[in-house]
Design a protein around this motif. Structure first.
Motif, PDB file in Angstrom:
ATOM      1  N   GLY A   1     -22.225  18.387 -20.430  1.00 54.79           N
ATOM      2  CA  GLY A   1     -23.641  18.198 -20.716  1.00 54.79           C
ATOM      3  C   GLY A   1     -23.859  17.616 -22.102  1.00 54.79           C
ATOM      4  O   GLY A   1     -23.095  16.750 -22.547  1.00 54.79           O
ATOM      5  N   PRO A   2     -24.874  18.098 -22.828  1.00 57.66           N
ATOM      6  CA  PRO A   2     -25.195  17.523 -24.131  1.00 57.66           C
ATOM      7  C   PRO A   2     -24.315  18.002 -25.279  1.00 57.66           C
ATOM      8  O   PRO A   2     -24.590  17.703 -26.441  1.00 57.66           O
ATOM      9  N   GLY A   3     -23.260  18.750 -24.979  1.00 61.78           N
ATOM     10  CA  GLY A   3     -22.261  19.069 -25.994  1.00 61.78           C
ATOM     11  C   GLY A   3     -22.590  20.213 -26.923  1.00 61.78           C
ATOM     12  O   GLY A   3     -21.879  20.427 -27.906  1.00 61.78           O
ATOM     13  N   THR A   4     -23.611  21.003 -26.617  1.00 66.70           N
ATOM     14  CA  THR A   4     -23.987  22.077 -27.535  1.00 66.70           C
ATOM     15  C   THR A   4     -22.950  23.200 -27.564  1.00 66.70           C
ATOM     16  O   THR A   4     -22.798  23.880 -28.583  1.00 66.70           O
ATOM     17  N   ILE A   5     -22.240  23.406 -26.455  1.00 68.77           N
ATOM     18  CA  ILE A   5     -21.108  24.340 -26.461  1.00 68.77           C
ATOM     19  C   ILE A   5     -19.859  23.640 -26.986  1.00 68.77           C
ATOM     20  O   ILE A   5     -19.079  24.210 -27.752  1.00 68.77           O
TER      21      ILE A   5
ATOM     22  N   GLY B   1     -14.904  16.153 -24.206  1.00 75.67           N
ATOM     23  CA  GLY B   1     -15.944  16.520 -23.262  1.00 75.67           C
ATOM     24  C   GLY B   1     -16.080  15.466 -22.182  1.00 75.67           C
ATOM     25  O   GLY B   1     -16.005  14.267 -22.469  1.00 75.67           O
ATOM     26  N   VAL B   2     -16.282  15.916 -20.937  1.00 73.22           N
ATOM     27  CA  VAL B   2     -16.415  15.015 -19.792  1.00 73.22           C
ATOM     28  C   VAL B   2     -17.680  15.378 -19.034  1.00 73.22           C
ATOM     29  O   VAL B   2     -17.941  16.554 -18.759  1.00 73.22           O
TER      30      VAL B   2
ATOM     31  N   GLN C   1     -26.162  12.344 -21.001  1.00 78.55           N
ATOM     32  CA  GLN C   1     -25.678  13.579 -21.601  1.00 78.55           C
ATOM     33  C   GLN C   1     -24.532  13.311 -22.568  1.00 78.55           C
ATOM     34  O   GLN C   1     -24.433  13.948 -23.624  1.00 78.55           O
ATOM     35  N   ILE C   2     -23.684  12.377 -22.229  1.00 81.06           N
ATOM     36  CA  ILE C   2     -22.590  12.016 -23.127  1.00 81.06           C
ATOM     37  C   ILE C   2     -23.133  11.397 -24.407  1.00 81.06           C
ATOM     38  O   ILE C   2     -22.644  11.676 -25.515  1.00 81.06           O
ATOM     39  N   ASP C   3     -24.167  10.577 -24.305  1.00 81.70           N
ATOM     40  CA  ASP C   3     -24.806  10.014 -25.504  1.00 81.70           C
ATOM     41  C   ASP C   3     -25.327  11.135 -26.402  1.00 81.70           C
ATOM     42  O   ASP C   3     -25.164  11.094 -27.635  1.00 81.70           O
TER      43      ASP C   3
ATOM     44  N   CYS D   1     -15.568  25.427 -18.783  1.00 83.18           N
ATOM     45  CA  CYS D   1     -16.801  24.938 -18.157  1.00 83.18           C
ATOM     46  C   CYS D   1     -17.854  26.029 -18.175  1.00 83.18           C
ATOM     47  O   CYS D   1     -17.542  27.224 -18.202  1.00 83.18           O
ATOM     48  N   HIS D   2     -19.106  25.603 -18.172  1.00 86.27           N
ATOM     49  CA  HIS D   2     -20.247  26.518 -18.155  1.00 86.27           C
ATOM     50  C   HIS D   2     -21.278  25.999 -17.154  1.00 86.27           C
ATOM     51  O   HIS D   2     -21.784  24.891 -17.297  1.00 86.27           O
ATOM     52  N   SER D   3     -21.554  26.800 -16.120  1.00 90.59           N
ATOM     53  CA  SER D   3     -22.540  26.435 -15.087  1.00 90.59           C
ATOM     54  C   SER D   3     -22.250  25.051 -14.507  1.00 90.59           C
ATOM     55  O   SER D   3     -23.127  24.199 -14.408  1.00 90.59           O
ATOM     56  N   VAL D   4     -21.006  24.836 -14.138  1.00 92.83           N
ATOM     57  CA  VAL D   4     -20.559  23.562 -13.566  1.00 92.83           C
ATOM     58  C   VAL D   4     -20.083  23.743 -12.131  1.00 92.83           C
ATOM     59  O   VAL D   4     -20.539  23.055 -11.216  1.00 92.83           O
ATOM     60  N   LEU D   5     -19.172  24.684 -11.898  1.00 96.19           N
ATOM     61  CA  LEU D   5     -18.600  24.877 -10.567  1.00 96.19           C
ATOM     62  C   LEU D   5     -19.662  25.244  -9.537  1.00 96.19           C
ATOM     63  O   LEU D   5     -19.517  24.914  -8.350  1.00 96.19           O
ATOM     64  N   MET D   6     -20.738  25.881  -9.961  1.00 94.00           N
ATOM     65  CA  MET D   6     -21.785  26.270  -9.014  1.00 94.00           C
ATOM     66  C   MET D   6     -22.505  25.063  -8.418  1.00 94.00           C
ATOM     67  O   MET D   6     -23.112  25.170  -7.350  1.00 94.00           O
ATOM     68  N   HIS D   7     -22.409  23.914  -9.068  1.00 93.14           N
ATOM     69  CA  HIS D   7     -23.132  22.735  -8.607  1.00 93.14           C
ATOM     70  C   HIS D   7     -22.246  21.707  -7.901  1.00 93.14           C
ATOM     71  O   HIS D   7     -22.749  20.673  -7.458  1.00 93.14           O
TER      72      HIS D   7
END
Length: 291
Positions: free
Chosen positions: A69-73, A88-89, A95-97, A133-139
């Protein structure tokens, strides 16, 4: 369980290149990238959202943040392993920007971000010590494909850390007899996009099935109880969850009716001014090793 012991780091391979517009194996993101969702992302930090993983990190490690995502983690993970590398991917270029901007603003020169599909990442085998990962596999519909790719890019002895929602354990109080239906509606929307709304409690099974071992699990809540928190949740509900494009999709999928959406809106209008208002988002966490 250690990330890589005293193993000498592999030298970085050729930097990933970005070609033509790709066709992703992963689907569109259910949550979208509206301003309300972006504010929820900004609230996620390594200290708040990856505390279970931080004790495994140390300077010099090479970390993958997949679905960053936006890299805050990501930036917090990068600080924890500096002068090691953080990559980060994410499939969403916007989001990468943002992630690159966040890293630049934080003065981090060890964080690099890539537009890529998490089921087909541009890294050599055994490149990373840690994956997160955070809240990724669920989607993502094909959990096995993602974890197989993460397994590929992790070195033997490396670790993976995941934090995912347990939607049925989330709560909003008071409920007024209807807000619980909003959580059910959200679960149905995630499932309608071939996602996994209870992924947080399924992590151990998925990680073991993917060949990871020594799985350590925990569970935590993101807590929203202050007046500022309540105002924030109310804004997310009003501007995102009950926005026409979301409610129309929910009605189309059979997850809601127009009458139910109106009842939920009325209940949240009542909730936002209730002094006892409280919301909790439930997460399952797991750390596991690659043999």
């Amino acid at each position: 369980m250690t990330a890589s012991g005293d193993t000498e780091f592999n030298q970085p391979g050729a930097p990933p290149t970005e070609g033509d517009e790709p066709t992703w194996a992963t689907p569109d993101y259910t949550m979208g990238f509206g301003e309300e969702m972006m504010e929820t992302f900004r609230r996620n930090t390594a200290e708040a959202s990856a505390a279970y993983l931080l004790p495994y990190l140390r300077p010099g490690l090479r970390v993958l943040d997949f679905g960053c995502g936006p890299g805050t983690i990501s930036v917090g993970l990068a600080r924890a392993v500096a002068p090691g590398e953080l990559h980060g991917v994410d499939m969403e270029a916007s989001q990468i920007d943002l992630a690159r901007s966040v890293a630049l603003a934080g003065g981090l020169d060890n964080a690099t971000f890539h537009v890529a599909d998490v089921t087909d990442m541009p890294f050599e085998d055994g490149y990373f010590d840690v994956a997160h990962c955070h809240s990724v596999l669920m989607h993502i519909p094909d959990t096995a494909a993602v974890l197989a790719e993460v397994n590929r890019v992790l070195k033997p002895g490396g670790i993976i850390g995941c934090r995912e929602m347990i939607c049925e354990s989330c709560f909003t109080y008071p409920d007024y007899g209807v807000i619980g239906r909003a959580w059910e509606m959200f679960e149905d929307l995630v499932a309608a996009d071939d996602g996994h709304p209870q992924m947080g409690k399924q992590l151990k099974r998925h990680l073991e099935d993917a060949g990871f071992t020594h799985v350590q699990t925990s569970a935590t809540f993101d807590d929203y109880a202050t007046p500022r928190d309540v105002a924030f949740i109310s804004e997310v509900v009003d501007k995102w969850f009950l926005a026409p494009e979301v409610t129309e999709a929910a009605i189309k999928y059979g997850a809601a009716t127009e009458a139910l959406c109106n009842q939920i809106r009325a209940a949240y209008n009542r909730w936002r001014v209730d002094s006892s208002a409280w919301c909790g988002l439930a997460f399952g966490e797991a750390v596991a090793g690659k043999p």
